[in-house]
Design an enzyme around this catalytic site. Structure first.
Site, PDB file in Angstrom:
ATOM      1  N   GLU A  46      71.262  37.963  58.022  1.00  0.00           N
ATOM      2  CA  GLU A  46      71.764  38.651  59.886  1.00  0.00           C
ATOM      3  C   GLU A  46      72.904  39.255  59.542  1.00  0.00           C
ATOM      4  OE1 GLU A  46      73.218  35.871  62.112  1.00  0.00           O
ATOM      5  OE2 GLU A  46      71.543  34.780  61.772  1.00  0.00           O
ATOM      6  N   ASP A  57      83.925  34.155  68.657  1.00  0.00           N
ATOM      7  CA  ASP A  57      83.964  33.835  66.804  1.00  0.00           C
ATOM      8  C   ASP A  57      85.589  33.255  67.416  1.00  0.00           C
ATOM      9  OD1 ASP A  57      81.424  34.495  66.172  1.00  0.00           O
ATOM     10  OD2 ASP A  57      82.441  36.542  66.811  1.00  0.00           O
TER      11      ASP A  57
END
Lengths: 257, 392
Positions: A46, A57
Site C-alpha cells: 500500500e 492519521d
C-alpha cells in the site's frame, strides 16, 4: 481480474499488507521499499500518497507525510518513480491517499495513470461511498481498479452490507475507534467486533488494520479475517533505518514468522 | 435562491467528505438535528439562554462620528457585547443543548483566536460537561488570555503541533480526536465549515444576528434592509449569521472582508477567495489555498481567527455566483481600523472585526447609504497584538 483478486483466490488467510509513505524516509526510497516489501514475503503493497492534512492519521503517519512533502514528494513524482515498477514488483499494489491531491490531478487522469503503471486498487479514506457511486464507480471499472472502503466498529450492519456490495477487492476493517497508530494490542471488544463481521459472510475478503504491529497482533487479526494491514509500526521501523532492505526484511519476517 | 440542498451542497460547494469512521456520527447529527432544533423544548431553552445568559438581543448602534467621516449611515451590530466577548457563543449555546439531547457526555472543539474555545468552555461549564479544546501551538502563544480563560472555566487545552500550528491544524486534531471517541463525544465546530450538516447548522445558530438586525433596523430606519452589510470572514460564521436572512434579498449588498495578511501576493496571506481554488478541506468541497499538487498552503494573518486557508462552503458559493463582494484587508490596515474605531466610537474591536471596519475604505457606496457592520468581537484578547504592533 486484477492482481488483488488473484491473490485472494490463491491465499485466503494470513495475507499481509504493508503501508508505507511514498518518498519517505528519502525521496527515492519509494521503489526500493516496494521491492524489499515483496522480497521479504508480504502480499500487498500500500503506497501512501502524502498529504498536508491527513485527518485519519496519527502522529507517526502525519510525520512521515510531512517529511515526504518536504523531500519534494507529489503525485506526479510518484508516478515517475513507479512507472516501471512492474519490471521488478509482481504483488498487488494499492494507492492510499486523501481526495484533494487526486482531485487536483484530475480523477480520470489519475485512474488512467494508475492503470498504466500497474496499480491494482485504491483506498481513498475521505471519498464517501455515495460520492463514489454517483461520480466515480464507472471510471474505476473502466480502468480496472478495485476500490476499498473502510468499516469501523461503529459501522452498522446495513451499511457493511452496502459497502460489501460495492467493494471489489477487499474490505479494510479499522480495528477500533481510532486514527492510525493510536492504539496497540487487541481487546475483547475488538475481537467481538471481528467475530460479528466474520459471521456476516461477506463476499469480499477482509483485512484488519490500525493497531497491528507484530507477530502476535497479526496472528490474532488473521484468526478473524483474511489478514491484516501494518502501517505506523512499519513507518517507525524504516524512519531511521541505515539499511532499508535489511531492516524491512527483518521486520516483515518477524511478523509473518 | 441560496439554500443548502439535501446532500449539503450550496451550488458546487459543501457535501460531507469524511472518513468512514465518522460516518455514524455525522449521520446521527444529520438525522436528528433539524427535528431537535425545531422542537419547542429546544427553542425554549435556546431562547432563554440567548436572552439571560448571552445577553441578547445585542444592540444595533448608530456610529455618529464615523458616519460623519465616511458620509454614510453606519451601524454596528454589537456582537462584541455578547457574553464571552464575541458572536461565537450563539452557536455553542445551540450546540451544547443539541449535544445534551443526543445524550453526549463530552465536548471537543477547535479554536483559532480562542473565542470559540472560550465560548465552548463556557457552555460546558454551564451544563457540567467535560470539555477539551484543540488549539494551534502558535495561537496558544499569541492568545494567552483566552487560553487561561478556558482553563479557568475548567476546559483542557491541548496544543496542535502539526503544520503551521494554527486553526487548520487545531481542526485536524479535533477531527482525529472525534474519530477516536465517536460514541460519547460531540464535536462543536465553531465556524460554517466541516462536513454537512455543520455549515448550515452553525449558520442557523448564528442567524439570530440578521434576524435581530432586521427588527432593529426597522425600528430605527423604517426598513428591514440596509444597503450594505459588512462582516469579516475566516471560516465565516459571523458573516453567515449577518447575511443569513438577507441571502435572498438581492438589493442588500453583502461584503465579506478576508485577511490579506502582508498582502494578497506576498505569500503571507489568508485571502481565500483571492488565492483559493476548489478543493476539499475538513470534510467539505470549498475554495482553499493550495499548491498545484493539492497540498494545503499555510495561511498567514495577524488575526488568529482569520488565519485559515479555507472558507465555509456557503461563502465559496456566494463568491462563485457573485452574490457577495469580497475584499482582502492587509494586517496593517486592519490594525489602523481597530485604532480608528477605538478613538472615534470608544470601541476596541477584535482584530478579526477590524478587518470588516477597514472594508469601509475599500468599497463604493452612496452618501446616506445604510451600512451595517457586524462588530463580531471585542479586542480584549488582542491587547498583546495591539501592543506589539504599537502604531497608536
Amino acid at each position: 481480474m486484477n492482481r488483488i483478486h488473484t491473490l485472494f483466490q490463491n491465499k485466503k488467510e494470513r495475507v499481509l499488507s504493508i503501508y508505507f509513505t511514498a518518498g519517505f524516509p528519502a525521496l527515492e526510497d519509494t521503489l526500493p521499499t516496494m521491492q524489499a516489501i515483496e522480497s521479504a514475503g508480504a502480499d500487498i503493497i500500500e503506497i501512501g500518497v502524502p498529504y498536508s492534512d491527513p485527518i485519519a492519521d496519527g502522529p507517526t503517519i502525519q510525520d512521515s507525510n510531512m517529511i515526504a512533502l518536504e523531500n519534494g514528494m507529489s503525485l506526479k513524482k510518484l508516478f515517475e518513480q513507479i512507472k516501471d515498477m512492474r519490471q521488478t514488483v509482481s504483488i498487488p499494489v494499492v494507492l492510499m491517499g486523501y481526495l484533494n491531491p487526486i482531485i487536483q490531478y484530475g480523477m480520470e487522469s489519475f485512474l488512467k495513470k494508475c492503470q498504466e503503471v500497474g496499480v491494482d486498487g485504491l483506498i481513498l479514506p475521505d471519498l464517501p461511498m455515495q460520492q463514489y457511486l454517483d461520480e466515480f464507480k464507472t471510471l474505476f471499472e473502466q480502468y480496472g481498479l478495485s476500490n476499498t472502503f473502510l468499516i469501523s466498529p461503529q459501522t452498522s450492519e446495513q451499511r457493511i452490507r452496502e459497502i460489501d456490495e460495492h467493494s471489489n477487492g477487499f474490505i479494510y476493517m479499522v480495528s477500533s475507534h481510532s486514527i492510525t497508530g493510536a492504539k496497540t494490542g487487541i481487546t475483547e471488544a475488538q475481537i467481538a467486533y471481528f467475530k460479528r463481521v466474520q459471521a456476516m459472510n461477506l463476499k469480499n475478503p477482509r483485512l484488519i488494520g490500525f493497531g497491528i504491529s507484530d507477530a502476535e497482533t497479526f496472528g490474532t487479526a488473521s484468526q478473524y479475517s483474511n489478514g491484516a494491514i501494518i502501517g505506523s509500526a512499519f513507518i517507525k521501523k524504516v524512519k531511521d533505518s541505515k539499511d532499508l532492505k535489511a531492516d524491512i526484511h527483518a521486520y516483515i519476517k518477524s511478523v509473518i514468522q | 435562491m441560496i439554500k443548502v440542498d439535501e446532500k449539503g451542497f450550496y451550488g458546487k460547494f459543501g457535501g460531507a467528505y469524511i472518513p468512514e469512521m465518522l460516518h455514524p456520527n455525522i449521520e446521527e447529527l444529520r438525522e436528528n438535528y433539524e427535528q431537535i432544533v425545531a422542537s419547542p423544548e429546544f427553542q425554549e431553552e435556546f431562547q432563554m439562554l440567548l436572552r439571560d445568559f448571552v445577553g441578547r438581543p445585542t444592540p444595533l448602534y448608530f456610529a455618529k462620528r464615523m458616519s460623519e467621516k465616511y458620509g454614510a449611515k453606519i451601524y454596528f451590530k454589537r456582537e462584541d457585547l455578547c457574553h464571552t466577548g464575541a458572536h461565537k457563543v450563539n452557536n455553542t449555546v445551540g450546540q451544547i443543548i443539541l449535544a445534551k439531547k443526543l445524550g453526549k457526555k463530552r465536548i471537543i472543539a477547535e479554536t483559532g483566536a480562542g473565542q470559540h474555545g472560550v465560548a465552548t468552555a463556557t457552555v460546558c461549564a454551564l451544563m457540567g460537561m467535560d470539555c477539551t479544546i484543540y488549539m494551534g501551538a502558535l495561537d496558544i502563544q499569541r492568545q494567552r488570555p483566552n487560553v487561561e480563560r478556558m482553563r479557568i472555566l475548567g476546559a483542557k487545552v491541548v496544543p496542535a503541533t502539526s503544520g503551521s500550528q494554527t486553526l487548520k491544524d487545531a481542526t485536524n486534531e479535533a477531527m482525529r480526536q472525534w474519530i477516536n471517541n465517536p460514541v460519547d463525544t460531540h464535536y462543536i465546530i465553531g465556524s460554517v465549515v466541516g462536513p454537512h450538516p455543520y455549515p448550515e447548522m452553525v449558520a442557523r445558530f448564528q442567524a439570530v444576528i440578521s434576524e435581530e438586525i432586521k427588527k432593529q433596523l426597522l425600528e430605527k430606519e423604517g426598513t428591514e434592509n440596509p444597503d450594505i452589510l459588512i462582516a469579516c470572514v475566516g471560516g465565516g460564521s459571523n458573516a453567515a449569521g449577518t447575511f443569513y436572512h438577507y441571502y435572498n434579498v438581492p438589493q442588500v449588498r453583502l461584503v465579506a472582508a478576508e485577511a490579506a495578511g502582508l498582502g494578497v501576493s506576498s505569500g503571507k496571506s489568508a485571502a481565500t477567495t483571492a488565492l483559493g481554488t476548489p478543493g476539499i478541506l475538513h470534510g467539505s468541497k470549498t475554495l482553499l489555498m493550495q499548491t498545484e499538487d493539492g497540498q494545503v498552503v499555510e495561511p498567514h494573518s495577524i488575526s488568529a481567527g482569520l488565519d485559515y486557508p479555507g472558507i465555509g462552503p456557503v461563502h465559496a458559493h456566494l463568491f462563485d455566483i457573485g452574490r457577495a463582494e469580497f475584499v482582502a484587508v492587509e494586517d496593517e490596515d486592519a490594525m489602523k481600523a481597530g485604532i480608528e474605531l477605538s478613538r472615534m466610537e470608544g470601541i476596541i474591536p477584535a482584530i478579526e472585526t477590524a478587518h470588516a471596519v477597514h472594508a469601509l475604505n475599500m468599497i463604493e457606496f452612496k452618501k446616506d447609504d445604510i451600512i451595517v457592520i457586524n462588530l463580531s468581537g471585542r479586542g480584549d484578547k488582542d491587547l498583546d497584538t495591539y501592543i506589539k504592533w504599537g502604531g497608536y
